[in-house]
Design a protein around this motif. Structure first.
Motif, PDB file in Angstrom:
ATOM      1  N   LEU A  19      45.245  86.083  73.472  1.00  0.00           N
ATOM      2  CA  LEU A  19      44.640  86.556  74.513  1.00  0.00           C
ATOM      3  C   LEU A  19      43.594  87.893  74.549  1.00  0.00           C
ATOM      4  O   LEU A  19      42.777  88.677  74.494  1.00  0.00           O
ATOM      5  N   MET A  20      44.705  88.875  72.976  1.00  0.00           N
ATOM      6  CA  MET A  20      44.372  89.494  73.044  1.00  0.00           C
ATOM      7  C   MET A  20      42.779  90.198  71.761  1.00  0.00           C
ATOM      8  O   MET A  20      42.113  90.977  71.985  1.00  0.00           O
ATOM      9  N   LEU A  21      42.789  89.027  71.482  1.00  0.00           N
ATOM     10  CA  LEU A  21      41.889  88.986  70.501  1.00  0.00           C
ATOM     11  C   LEU A  21      40.138  89.446  71.649  1.00  0.00           C
ATOM     12  O   LEU A  21      38.880  89.339  71.162  1.00  0.00           O
ATOM     13  N   LEU A  22      40.119  88.773  72.929  1.00  0.00           N
ATOM     14  CA  LEU A  22      39.019  89.071  73.452  1.00  0.00           C
ATOM     15  C   LEU A  22      39.236  89.482  73.509  1.00  0.00           C
ATOM     16  O   LEU A  22      37.325  90.621  73.989  1.00  0.00           O
ATOM     17  N   GLY A  23      40.031  90.321  73.673  1.00  0.00           N
ATOM     18  CA  GLY A  23      39.528  92.420  74.280  1.00  0.00           C
ATOM     19  C   GLY A  23      39.523  92.236  73.070  1.00  0.00           C
ATOM     20  O   GLY A  23      38.368  94.022  73.390  1.00  0.00           O
ATOM     21  N   ALA A  24      39.430  92.419  71.491  1.00  0.00           N
ATOM     22  CA  ALA A  24      38.754  92.847  70.813  1.00  0.00           C
ATOM     23  C   ALA A  24      37.435  92.029  70.459  1.00  0.00           C
ATOM     24  O   ALA A  24      36.237  93.191  69.897  1.00  0.00           O
ATOM     25  N   ALA A  25      37.121  91.169  71.147  1.00  0.00           N
ATOM     26  CA  ALA A  25      35.851  90.309  70.883  1.00  0.00           C
ATOM     27  C   ALA A  25      34.615  91.116  71.617  1.00  0.00           C
ATOM     28  O   ALA A  25      33.485  91.733  71.172  1.00  0.00           O
ATOM     29  N   ALA A  26      35.321  91.476  72.897  1.00  0.00           N
ATOM     30  CA  ALA A  26      33.956  92.453  73.974  1.00  0.00           C
ATOM     31  C   ALA A  26      33.562  93.963  73.406  1.00  0.00           C
ATOM     32  O   ALA A  26      32.710  93.918  73.533  1.00  0.00           O
ATOM     33  N   GLN A  27      34.322  93.562  72.262  1.00  0.00           N
ATOM     34  CA  GLN A  27      33.836  95.208  71.680  1.00  0.00           C
ATOM     35  C   GLN A  27      32.471  95.858  71.086  1.00  0.00           C
ATOM     36  O   GLN A  27      32.236  97.303  70.679  1.00  0.00           O
ATOM     37  N   VAL A  28      31.743  94.062  70.775  1.00  0.00           N
ATOM     38  CA  VAL A  28      30.899  93.826  70.278  1.00  0.00           C
ATOM     39  C   VAL A  28      29.509  94.905  71.021  1.00  0.00           C
ATOM     40  O   VAL A  28      29.130  95.646  70.424  1.00  0.00           O
ATOM     41  N   GLY A  29      29.796  95.192  71.927  1.00  0.00           N
ATOM     42  CA  GLY A  29      29.263  95.796  73.055  1.00  0.00           C
ATOM     43  C   GLY A  29      29.233  97.979  72.722  1.00  0.00           C
ATOM     44  O   GLY A  29      27.608  97.292  72.386  1.00  0.00           O
ATOM     45  N   ILE A  30      30.025  97.872  71.703  1.00  0.00           N
ATOM     46  CA  ILE A  30      30.271  99.108  71.088  1.00  0.00           C
ATOM     47  C   ILE A  30      29.353  99.811  70.359  1.00  0.00           C
ATOM     48  O   ILE A  30      28.246 100.218  70.373  1.00  0.00           O
ATOM     49  N   PHE A  31      29.397  98.224  69.063  1.00  0.00           N
ATOM     50  CA  PHE A  31      28.899  98.519  68.434  1.00  0.00           C
ATOM     51  C   PHE A  31      27.493  98.341  68.262  1.00  0.00           C
ATOM     52  O   PHE A  31      26.301  99.030  67.014  1.00  0.00           O
ATOM     53  N   LEU A  32      26.841  97.825  69.313  1.00  0.00           N
ATOM     54  CA  LEU A  32      25.713  96.746  69.037  1.00  0.00           C
ATOM     55  C   LEU A  32      24.462  98.127  69.993  1.00  0.00           C
ATOM     56  O   LEU A  32      23.711  98.545  69.680  1.00  0.00           O
ATOM     57  N   THR A  33      25.538  98.779  70.392  1.00  0.00           N
ATOM     58  CA  THR A  33      24.913  99.940  71.182  1.00  0.00           C
ATOM     59  C   THR A  33      24.864 100.832  70.869  1.00  0.00           C
ATOM     60  O   THR A  33      23.283 101.520  70.660  1.00  0.00           O
ATOM     61  N   PHE A  34      25.621 101.327  69.860  1.00  0.00           N
ATOM     62  CA  PHE A  34      25.702 102.415  68.514  1.00  0.00           C
ATOM     63  C   PHE A  34      24.107 102.080  67.656  1.00  0.00           C
ATOM     64  O   PHE A  34      23.507 103.027  67.971  1.00  0.00           O
TER      65      PHE A  34
ATOM     66  N   THR B 234      32.038  97.660  59.627  1.00  0.00           N
ATOM     67  CA  THR B 234      33.257  97.955  59.588  1.00  0.00           C
ATOM     68  C   THR B 234      33.960  98.204  60.574  1.00  0.00           C
ATOM     69  O   THR B 234      35.180  97.802  60.669  1.00  0.00           O
ATOM     70  N   GLY B 235      33.406  99.068  61.972  1.00  0.00           N
ATOM     71  CA  GLY B 235      33.953  99.461  62.806  1.00  0.00           C
ATOM     72  C   GLY B 235      34.400  97.879  63.735  1.00  0.00           C
ATOM     73  O   GLY B 235      35.712  97.977  63.782  1.00  0.00           O
ATOM     74  N   TYR B 236      33.534  97.127  63.851  1.00  0.00           N
ATOM     75  CA  TYR B 236      33.923  95.616  64.842  1.00  0.00           C
ATOM     76  C   TYR B 236      34.997  94.657  64.521  1.00  0.00           C
ATOM     77  O   TYR B 236      36.633  94.687  64.560  1.00  0.00           O
ATOM     78  N   VAL B 237      34.994  94.363  62.336  1.00  0.00           N
ATOM     79  CA  VAL B 237      35.608  94.265  61.861  1.00  0.00           C
ATOM     80  C   VAL B 237      37.415  94.817  61.912  1.00  0.00           C
ATOM     81  O   VAL B 237      38.570  94.339  62.435  1.00  0.00           O
ATOM     82  N   ILE B 238      37.127  96.240  61.949  1.00  0.00           N
ATOM     83  CA  ILE B 238      38.572  96.959  62.045  1.00  0.00           C
ATOM     84  C   ILE B 238      39.217  96.659  63.590  1.00  0.00           C
ATOM     85  O   ILE B 238      39.976  96.237  63.870  1.00  0.00           O
ATOM     86  N   VAL B 239      38.324  97.223  64.215  1.00  0.00           N
ATOM     87  CA  VAL B 239      39.420  96.540  66.156  1.00  0.00           C
ATOM     88  C   VAL B 239      39.599  95.589  65.645  1.00  0.00           C
ATOM     89  O   VAL B 239      41.164  95.284  66.036  1.00  0.00           O
ATOM     90  N   PHE B 240      38.864  93.821  65.265  1.00  0.00           N
ATOM     91  CA  PHE B 240      39.900  93.295  65.063  1.00  0.00           C
ATOM     92  C   PHE B 240      40.708  92.929  64.609  1.00  0.00           C
ATOM     93  O   PHE B 240      42.025  92.795  65.118  1.00  0.00           O
ATOM     94  N   ALA B 241      41.159  93.942  63.599  1.00  0.00           N
ATOM     95  CA  ALA B 241      42.065  93.597  62.737  1.00  0.00           C
ATOM     96  C   ALA B 241      43.223  94.437  63.179  1.00  0.00           C
ATOM     97  O   ALA B 241      44.394  93.709  62.977  1.00  0.00           O
ATOM     98  N   ALA B 242      42.973  95.666  63.269  1.00  0.00           N
ATOM     99  CA  ALA B 242      44.033  96.358  64.851  1.00  0.00           C
ATOM    100  C   ALA B 242      44.542  95.150  65.795  1.00  0.00           C
ATOM    101  O   ALA B 242      46.210  95.118  65.541  1.00  0.00           O
ATOM    102  N   LEU B 243      44.210  94.571  66.827  1.00  0.00           N
ATOM    103  CA  LEU B 243      44.045  93.628  67.181  1.00  0.00           C
ATOM    104  C   LEU B 243      44.787  92.287  67.112  1.00  0.00           C
ATOM    105  O   LEU B 243      45.923  91.657  67.239  1.00  0.00           O
ATOM    106  N   VAL B 244      44.536  91.425  65.910  1.00  0.00           N
ATOM    107  CA  VAL B 244      44.751  90.386  65.174  1.00  0.00           C
ATOM    108  C   VAL B 244      46.291  90.955  64.424  1.00  0.00           C
ATOM    109  O   VAL B 244      47.282  90.126  64.492  1.00  0.00           O
TER     110      VAL B 244
END
Ligand code: NA
Ligand code: NA
Ligand code: NA
Lengths: 441, 117, 441, 441, 117, 117
Positions: free
Chosen positions: C163-178, E20-30
């Motif tokens: 379920l950790m991966l869901l926490g990664a997925a939601a960070q897409v908000g950060i990068f698109l806002t960037f 890159t950033g998004y990939v790394i965030v994923f990588a970290a949690l994976v």
């Protein structure tokens, strides 16, 4: 759902990554050209950069890329501290923050080409750097002494003041270590700071080293920043007091001495307990004004406790305040062991000197108790085991005395008696620190 | 300004500041007084209207609202006298807390003589 | 005793005073001549000054005289924050200090002619200015993370790590806002700081903006101080999570998906809970060293909690320490919204971008859960509602998931499952912040 | 085991040591040649130095050698403060830290020849110096006001707002003392700071003096650092309120007035208690923006308390936070009375002015209550004793009113009524402080 | 790089960073996911081996270990609902604490009206 | 000074400092010892005089005062052993505290799994 094999594979990959780094990247050539190219990449606008390049660039910032062997060693040390604290309950309130601090301080980060990402404890602008000020400027230790004062009961010392002398005797560890450090080539202020390890008192050690071995020029001599090694040595040996002291205690005492029974301490009046910290504050700091920051705070805390009218202040001093400072102190002292600063031959010397100083201090306390017995009549003799508590390391060394005493006479509780040299050992080493400051600053 | 005979200049200035200052302090608290009296009135009338709408206004007389104040004063007084007598009680709690034990030198039992305080 | 009429009259007078000010005084001519005359009055000794003149002079110092429309707007905003917190219980621990801070920061004071009465948060020597250092230098957020670590239970995450991966997925908000911020004309570091709003994590947002958009020169680019707008945006939307998330969750899920039941999490051993923060600390900061100040502290706090031997330190970290820092952080972040600094078109853009980022982040979490379900067998499927908790906003978004889940199946408690992406969302956004620092500083 | 005679002998020796010092060493010649020779001894490497010489050298660092009569006087004062606090329970939470601080600040230390051992509060680099910053920069007082706000109940004031005026009236003490100080030759900013003693409010006095009489140049005038004397005077007289006020109260009231009964205050709704701090914050700081640091924090604390949704923050503000700040404030304010800085004719003048200001303030409150009675109908008259509570000195002056009232009618409890002018006196003096800042900075 | 039509340079760079950033965030949690799953496996197998050595493995079936999770979830839920209902309770403790009394002006009884909060 | 054969100058100086220092540490604690013994004597004689004046001296023998010390020691020992056994108890209190709940992201219920610690 997930095989053990897979798990090992992952670990394997991480290990390979780390090894690759050591094998290929860290050999001489990497540091400068690589570092510069990154800086260039950043400062000029790159017109085409693929995600793969981005990934590579990022990799150059990771810990995998920047780790040195020293970092890994120190992280292992940090893990070992945490292990000791949890498994053997050795000084957990200090070893856990220090251990975690060591890990945090040794996470590798990119700092080539003068780039400051504000991460390391020695980098201006980083949080750790701000919090480290409390160590560097000697602010945390007096606040800790304030809390200690607010939780210390001086009754045992008041009821039998002659046991105080044992706390003085054990400070021989400080002065012999000081000479040893001089002999090994440290300069005067550095040697003074190293000597204080023999005081077996963490905050005092940090305080004195922040004054005498902080990397600045002290009394015309350029010193090294030895706060980290001195603090770590002091706390390590304090944690190991149950291991270090018993053999020495046994070596220096006869069976007959070890079973000496001491008269139970008399009850102490409230008024005596109020007067004690006030009188002690004035006397000790008149004699050694350099001890003012430590002993002033210690006895201030004790006045808050014993006055009976400032309960809420004493409560806060010995709870929130000391906890907050302990967390920050432990963390930053731990983090100050960043491998490139910490892993030097000096640190090893300091550790060796520290071990000796604990041994000498213990012997000093025990031998002086035996010496005092020469002048005392039958019923008033001191059990020389109690002398070992004079090193301070409160209250562990007092408990060691209790445990050892019980081994030879299972109904002879020495704890109460050992508390007196124990706390007077704290006073003694603070006085010694003040003397060092007077002579060496 | 020559309020006093031959006041030196700085004292004259000081007198101005003092008078002005005192007037302003009064002004501040007078305004606060008026505003808060008004606020209370508004809140009270709103409450009344609210109760009236629910048809329960007759149940509560103005007096009763004020009486509750009297009761509270009595309780306050009791509490006051009580605390005067038992001021030291808090100390007992403290002892327990201390036994939570801590020293920077070691984290285990300490201060085992706290009981005879 | 006092008529309602009278009351209204008083309010009337105050209103008239305020209006007079805006009508007559603030139109162009007032600022300089008036300001100068006051300065002159002070520096030379006036030989005759009546109390009436004194009163007039004083009036020129009052808020009535110095208020601008912006101040009144911001005070209204502050009142609204306090109202939201008390009435709807939205994040009161943050909205009350921030709301009061906004009011305090927008009380108008005299500052013409370079006179510094040391009142405003941006005036050197004022208390607010000193306390604001903790925000400006990024000191408060790590301390808050320390406290959070000491109160966070990672069990749900340990028991079901995928379920950790869901926490990664939601960070897409950060990068698109960037990217959005870049597109709207913000420069690189500013855009990075704005992006982090999508992390739905107040301390992380404040920390990153204090590093990347603090009004200094970052990596050769002059930045604006956007800490205020970014923090306010982040906290506002976090308070509004119960309003923002549900529609998106419903839009992206089918009825069948919303009633998926998940296996209850397994019990987690004490040892796992001790090892987790240590391993996570080392791994995540090796990957993204920039996250060290935040994740180092978070996991340090968690080690204090889980080690079992440092209860009193964990207690203090999650009570007094975090409370003190929360009070100071909220107050100064609120006060930093002084109208002349805050009410700009930039702030509006930031608020728009912030809203989008929360929407994108929620969608990212939900969609990734659906994506994961493609690879999972029947019994192991994830209820996609749980994905929404990946934005962090702990624990509000987890509670939103629970509430939504109950709407479609009143016995399907999703809370435990939602906690896992919830806390991993915190880790994810801290990692993202570290990456931003590496790339943009 | 130890005779009384012996004890007296020891005391005798110490006394002789001290006297010898005063007799032989301190007469003119000692200061410079002695000081220099020590410095020389240190900077050049001595080729032969016996332990006896070492002892002598050390003696020159001790308090015995460096004590001046002033130090001993101040230490006696410190002891007296502690005695008052323990014996008579006068303001112990302040007198104990301040008293101990006075002792600590007057332990003599070596500072000839420009040597800085980092011990004194005025020496750069000492712990006390660092902690003193919170006083010098006016940071502690607002934090204390935050805690006070979180523990203050404004109900009595809300239920009977007209009693607020008594709190305004008593501030006459501030302004008359200000004029008195001017008359006695203090310059404008200094006089303003001295005047605030009449506010009977420690944190306000420290705050204003840190702004107006901190030893810097204020509004073109060189000021002296009067923070110490002003703070000590304010706290001393606050502790002595039970001694100072009653005679004045009796002098100015008739027997009939003293037994006036007042209507019990009405119950106050929760909503009123929430609105009060918000409205009061905005109004008072609009009128006197200079009061923002104090009143902003006071009402912020009260909002935390009354909002009902931030209990844990209010709790911390009124416990750990205020305790920590009280400890540090008391200690450093006490220590700032280092004899050479404190024992001046100025300090004596300040103490005289302070006494007068308390008397004037009390009279002001009582007389204004009598004045108000002229306009009030039978049942609504105010017992003029209540006016004395307007000086603030919370809650001691309110208790004095209660005690006095009971003397003339043993069933007439005035405490509840006295609380209203009591807390409004705090607001009044903070407003006055703000006005002083506007006019004098 | 020209991912989008005519992307300005800084935006192109931004896109690189974002991906890159998004990939790394994923990588970290994976990585964290894999590592921690492995750690749990190792710990569990160690526990099992330990139990086996003591001959008690048969006593505990894998199911039981997992069931304990279900129970804990139920308790959690109960606690959750309980706290929702009784959130205000903590306030009561606060009152007692306040009566510990302190003011910076004086250290004695204060706030004696706290009871009617 | 030539305490040791051919000691280098800095070491000679160091030895001086060490000896002086050790003597002073002793001096400090010896003086404290004497002074405090004296203080105790004075306090005790004052108490005795006080009791004598009230005619109750015969009631309390010196022994009894000392015996109270023995009792206190016994209690101390009991406490010591007790705390050794029950050191973990404090943990239970902690759990309750945590349920007071706070997160910087939100201020409501959190950590609802604390019970299975
Ligand atoms: Na020691
Ligand atoms: Na997040
Ligand atoms: Na006042």
């Amino acid at each position: 759902m997930f095989g053990l094999k897979k798990a090992l594979t992952v670990f394997g990959i991480i290990a390979v990554l780390a090894l690759m780094n050591f094998a290929f990247v860290q050999n001489g050539y990497s540091k400068s050209p690589d570092g510069i190219s990154i800086t260039e990449t950043q400062s000029k606008t790159v017109d085409s950069e693929s995600p793969m390049e981005g990934l590579y660039k990022f990799f150059s910032y990771t810990g995998f890329r920047n780790a040195r062997v020293g970092n890994l060693i120190m992280i292992a040390v940090g893990l070992f501290f945490i292990f000791l604290a949890i498994k053997y309950d050795y000084e957990p309130l200090l070893l856990i923050p220090i251990g975690t601090g060591i890990i945090i301080g040794n996470i590798p980060f990119f700092q080539d080409g003068g780039i400051n990402l504000q991460l390391g404890i020695y980098q201006e602008g980083s949080v750790l750097n701000y919090l480290y000020y409390g160590v560097l400027k000697g602010i945390y230790p007096p606040l800790i002494f304030l809390g200690i004062g607010a939780m210390t009961d001086f009754s045992s010392l008041i009821s039998n003041p002659k046991l105080m002398l044992l706390g003085a005797a054990a400070q021989v560890g400080i002065f012999l270590t000081f000479l040893g450090a001089l002999f090994l080539g440290f300069n005067m202020p550095e040697a003074g700071a190293i000597g204080i390890i023999g005081g077996a008192d963490g905050p005092t050690a940090i305080f004195l080293s922040s004054k005498l071995a902080n990397g600045g020029i002290i009394n015309g001599l350029q010193t090294q920043n030895l706060i980290g090694p001195i603090a770590i040595a002091a706390y390590s040996y304090m944690a190991l007091v149950p291991v270090i002291q018993p053999p020495i205690m046994r070596l220096l005492t006869s069976n007959r001495e070890r079973v000496i029974r001491m008269k139970p301490p008399r009850a102490v009046s409230k008024l005596e307990k109020i007067i004690f910290p006030i009188v002690a504050l004035i006397l000790t700091t008149f004699i050694s004004p350099g001890a003012l920051p430590l002993l002033g705070m210690l006895f201030f805390g004790n006045i808050l406790k014993e006055s009976g009218v400032t309960k809420r202040l004493a409560d806060t001093a010995r709870n929130s305040l000391i906890d907050i400072v302990t967390i920050l102190l432990g963390l930053t002292v731990g983090a100050s062991t960043q491998a490139d600063v910490f892993l030097t031959s000096q640190s090893i010397l300091i550790f060796v000197l520290g071990a000796l100083s604990f041994i000498v201090a213990t012997a000093g306390g025990v031998m002086f108790a035996k010496f005092m017995n020469l002048f005392l009549t039958e019923g008033k003799r001191i059990n020389p085991l109690v002398g070992a508590a004079g090193v301070s390391a409160v209250p562990d060394s007092a408990r060691v005395v209790q445990t050892e005493g019980l081994k030879y006479d299972s109904s002879n509780h020495l704890l109460m008696h050992a508390m007196a040299p124990n706390v007077s050992g704290v006073i003694g080493s603070a006085v010694a620190a003040g003397i060092m400051m007077s002579f060496l600053m | 300004m020559t309020l006093l005979f031959e006041t030196p200049e700085f004292l004259a200035q000081g007198i101005t500041i003092a008078i002005t200052g005192y007037v302003i302090v009064f002004a501040a608290l007078v305004i606060l007084f008026y505003v808060f009296t008004a606020v209370s009135k508004i809140l009270l009338s709103r409450t009344k209207r609210h109760l009236a709408r629910e048809g329960r206004l007759h149940q509560i007389k103005e007096d009763e609202i004020e009486i509750s104040g009297e009761v509270s004063a009595a309780i306050a007084m009791a509490l006051y006298l009580h605390t005067l007598l038992h001021d030291e009680e808090s100390g007992k709690l403290t002892i327990k807390k201390i036994s939570k034990n801590y020293t920077p030198w070691s984290s285990k039992i300490y201060g085992m003589r706290n009981f005879n305080r």
